[in-house]
Design a protein around this motif. Structure first.
Motif, mmCIF file in Angstrom:
data_model
loop_
_atom_site.group_PDB
_atom_site.id
_atom_site.type_symbol
_atom_site.label_atom_id
_atom_site.label_comp_id
_atom_site.label_asym_id
_atom_site.label_seq_id
_atom_site.Cartn_x
_atom_site.Cartn_y
_atom_site.Cartn_z
ATOM 1 N N ALA A 153 0.951 -1.077 0.005
ATOM 2 C CA ALA A 153 -0.072 0.121 -0.041
ATOM 3 C C ALA A 153 0.926 1.488 0.187
ATOM 4 N N ALA A 154 0.376 2.191 -0.759
ATOM 5 C CA ALA A 154 1.252 3.508 -0.606
ATOM 6 C C ALA A 154 0.240 4.749 -0.839
ATOM 7 N N GLY A 155 0.225 5.425 0.215
ATOM 8 C CA GLY A 155 -0.789 6.740 0.308
ATOM 9 C C GLY A 155 -0.345 7.935 -0.507
ATOM 10 N N ILE A 156 -1.398 8.495 -0.915
ATOM 11 C CA ILE A 156 -1.097 9.884 -1.694
ATOM 12 C C ILE A 156 -1.030 11.093 -0.792
ATOM 13 N N GLU B 170 4.647 -3.775 13.990
ATOM 14 C CA GLU B 170 3.914 -4.988 14.561
ATOM 15 C C GLU B 170 2.633 -4.491 14.983
ATOM 16 N N SER B 171 1.738 -4.465 14.181
ATOM 17 C CA SER B 171 0.274 -3.992 14.400
ATOM 18 C C SER B 171 -0.907 -4.559 13.952
ATOM 19 N N VAL C 131 -3.513 -1.175 4.550
ATOM 20 C CA VAL C 131 -3.767 0.353 3.644
ATOM 21 C C VAL C 131 -3.623 1.260 4.809
ATOM 22 N N GLU C 132 -4.102 0.975 5.967
ATOM 23 C CA GLU C 132 -3.869 1.949 7.144
ATOM 24 C C GLU C 132 -2.369 2.262 7.381
ATOM 25 N N LEU C 133 -1.591 1.069 7.388
ATOM 26 C CA LEU C 133 -0.183 1.264 7.524
ATOM 27 C C LEU C 133 0.433 2.189 6.311
ATOM 28 N N ILE D 297 -2.584 4.899 17.584
ATOM 29 C CA ILE D 297 -2.956 5.892 16.382
ATOM 30 C C ILE D 297 -3.488 4.832 15.430
ATOM 31 N N ARG D 298 -4.556 5.610 14.748
ATOM 32 C CA ARG D 298 -5.276 4.842 13.565
ATOM 33 C C ARG D 298 -5.713 5.878 12.501
#
Length: 365
Positions: free
Chosen positions: A43-46, A162-163, A168-170, A327-328
């Motif tokens: 996953a890669a955020g914008i 380790e979560s 996609v959140e990470l 955090i989330r």
């Protein structure tokens, strides 16, 4: 796993519109050099920096906000200074500063025990500049990033997480949360009263969450349509971004301002600060130019912090928050990597709160 020799990636071929982003399926898989790891990206955020880099917004020749520049109504960039560092970009470039994925190969000098590690990458990297103060390489700008099936990064900049958060959140954390944490760290926010602008965006929502972790009283500025989301993130008070903040809050009423908007609102934000107050800025989506009365600054002993460079403890704090489940991020929408044009259009329109995330196609084994 047996690694392929080619991969899917998006190549930025020059400064300009979305047509400069080419989705390709024949890009060579990079090989990790000494001290580097190869990451299979999940996953890669914008982020704003993806847009700003593409359109050349960092050039001093550009004086408009991000949106007007992206639509071609704010003048053209000078390509000689259209990057974070002021050094011309080389093309093609794979953008994408937010990366989450799995280490699948290691370069010389990297412990093979790293294979299989789930990692996020620090986007402001110290490795390539010999850790000189206030210098960094920007992931996805000074070097290739994560808009691809595979990406390389220095092992020291790829942090194991380790979560229970989803991929996609990470993949939505690195830039937004490190930027926000860097601003709070630089301004030394404690259990004080803080105003956060642009509070419904990725950095703004991160700042709200991270300020609450510090025990702060958070006053968030955003559009009314996104106010509920910002309250859910922890804001104590939400104010319509169209309101007069001095009228709503009063002069000299807050300790810290965390600003990612800039533009015409800066003068009013400085007037909100108590004597000895602190103003931190790490973005200017509302425009890079602001007129301020210098008397407001020096007569009130204000401190102003430009926040790009981050001390090591900033990202270390962030990884600790992730691993502790504190955090989330809010991911409003995900897109296949092939839909990067639509994803960036949605990002620029600010239709959605929080983060938008690209997902590359699965790698065939």
């Amino acid at each position: 796993m047996t690694l392929p020799t080619t991969m899917t990636a998006v190549l930025l071929t020059g400064h300009g519109g979305p047509e400069k982003l080419e989705y390709r399926t024949d890009v060579s898989v990079p090989s990790p050099r000494a001290d580097e790891v190869l990451i299979q990206v999940e996953a890669a955020g914008i982020n704003n920096t993806d847009i700003n880099t593409r359109i050349g917004w960092y050039s001093k020749a550009v004086t408009g906000d991000t949106n007007s520049t992206a639509t071609g109504s704010a003048g053209s960039a000078d390509e000689d200074d259209a990057s974070w560092s002021g050094v011309p970009l080389t093309f093609p470039r794979i953008q994408g500063g937010d990366v989450y994925g799995k280490v699948v190969a290691v370069g010389h000098g990297v412990d093979a025990a790293r294979l299989g590690d789930r990692v996020i990458v620090r986007n402001l990297m110290r490795h390539y500049v010999d850790r000189r103060p206030f210098e960094c390489w920007t992931y996805g700008s000074d070097c290739d990033g994560g808009f691809a099936q595979f990406a390389v990064a220095p092992s020291s900049e790829a942090y194991t997480v380790e979560s229970e958060l989803s991929p996609v959140e990470l993949g939505a954390i690195s830039i937004a949360y490190s930027t926000a944490e860097g601003m709070l760290h630089r301004s030394r926010l404690k259990a004080e009263k803080v105003v956060i602008t642009g509070a419904s965006g990725g950095v703004g929502l991160a700042a709200v969450q991270l300020a609450k972790l510090r025990g702060a009283e958070v006053i968030a500025i955003c559009s009314p349509s996104k106010a509920d989301v910002v309250r859910e993130a922890g804001a104590d008070q939400v104010i319509d971004r169209g309101k007069d903040l001095l009228e709503a809050l009063g002069a000299r009423s807050v300790d810290v301002v965390v600003d990612v908007v800039g533009g015409d609102g800066v003068s009013g934000l400085l007037a909100l600060l108590r004597r000895g107050g602190r103003y931190a800025i790490a973005g200017a989506i509302g425009g890079p130019l602001a007129e301020v009365d210098l008397r407001t600054i020096y007569l009130n002993d204000l401190s102003l912090f430009g926040c790009t460079f981050q001390e090591d403890e900033v990202f270390e704090n962030l990884v600790r928050y992730i691993n502790q489940g504190r955090i989330r991020p809010l991911v409003s929408r995900t897109y296949p990597l092939s839909d990067i044009h639509r994803a960036q259009e949605d990002f620029i329109s600010k239709k959605f709160a929080g983060k938008l995330v690209l997902v590359p196609p699965a790698v065939e084994s």
